[in-house]
Design an enzyme around this catalytic site. Structure first.
Site, PDB file in Angstrom:
ATOM      1  CD  GLU A   1       4.887   1.085   5.597  1.00 48.54           C
ATOM      2  OE1 GLU A   1       5.917   0.389   5.570  1.00 48.54           O
ATOM      3  OE2 GLU A   1       4.538   1.799   4.624  1.00 48.54           O
TER       4      GLU A   1
ATOM      5  CG  ASP B   1      -0.387   4.855   4.768  1.00 54.88           C
ATOM      6  OD1 ASP B   1      -0.318   3.704   5.247  1.00 54.88           O
ATOM      7  OD2 ASP B   1       0.525   5.687   4.884  1.00 54.88           O
TER       8      ASP B   1
END
Length: 205
Positions: free
Chosen positions: A141, A75
């Site tokens: 994350e 991401d």
């Protein structure tokens, strides 16, 4: 094996919105089509926390006494002000290669790192691994490491060696500061003042 089109894959990857808010399902499905060329056992893991939803992508191979993990988060942060994306003409999802560099959201932090690891693994297709190898792409994350935590919650054993892809100016970093995530909830009361200091102490090595 015949190699995959690395630069074409990088451009396609950048064009896919995998911001934490949007989720990374489309990007994971794209990566799975490339992973079909590799002799890895591939699976996905659902990740959902705090209103964020996505997938971890896990490829495994080999066996043996040690576990080697290569990890990348899939991401990205939101692109922010698009006017600042000068090299891509204001479109963060349009990859531009210029003077040997590629520009676009996720080029540096860090979803293209997964493709770099796949490129490095090409020469090992069909070769036996003496140790257990895990290629991990995590979700979340940027919003509290929720994908990494989900993976560790389900992973049964130790991880002996790990290589984590993050921007480090192309320098190997062999240690890192810790990270703590906390959530505080205070009652809404305009008539009351809150004061005080919270002190947290961590001891590590």
């Amino acid at each position: 094996m015949s190699g995959f089109d690395f630069w074409g894959a990088c451009k396609a990857a950048i064009s896919i919105d995998s911001t934490s808010e949007h989720g990374n399902v489309e990007y994971v499905e794209f990566l799975k089509t490339i992973l079909e060329k590799f002799d890895l056992s591939v699976r996905t893991q659902q990740v959902s926390s705090g209103g964020y939803h996505g997938l971890n992508l896990i490829g495994e191979k080999g066996g043996g006494p040690d576990v080697i993990l290569l990890d990348t988060h899939l991401d990205t942060v939101s692109p922010g002000d698009r006017a600042l994306w000068t090299e891509t003409g204001g479109d963060p999802f349009r990859a531009v290669v210029k003077d040997g560099r590629i520009y676009g959201l996720g080029a540096a932090d860090v979803k293209l790192d997964f493709l770099c690891k796949l490129k490095a693994l090409e020469k090992f297709v069909g070769r036996r691994f003496r140790n257990w190898f895990i290629l991990l792409g995590t979700f979340g994350e940027e919003v509290g490491l929720i994908g990494a935590q989900a993976f560790l919650d389900e992973y049964p054993g130790p991880l002996d060696f790990a290589l984590i892809g993050e921007p480090t100016s192309l320098k190997l970093v062999n240690r890192h500061k810790g990270r703590g995530c906390y959530e505080f909830r205070l009652p809404v009361d305009s008539q009351k003042e809150y004061a005080g200091v919270l002190t947290l102490e961590f001891r590590g090595e």
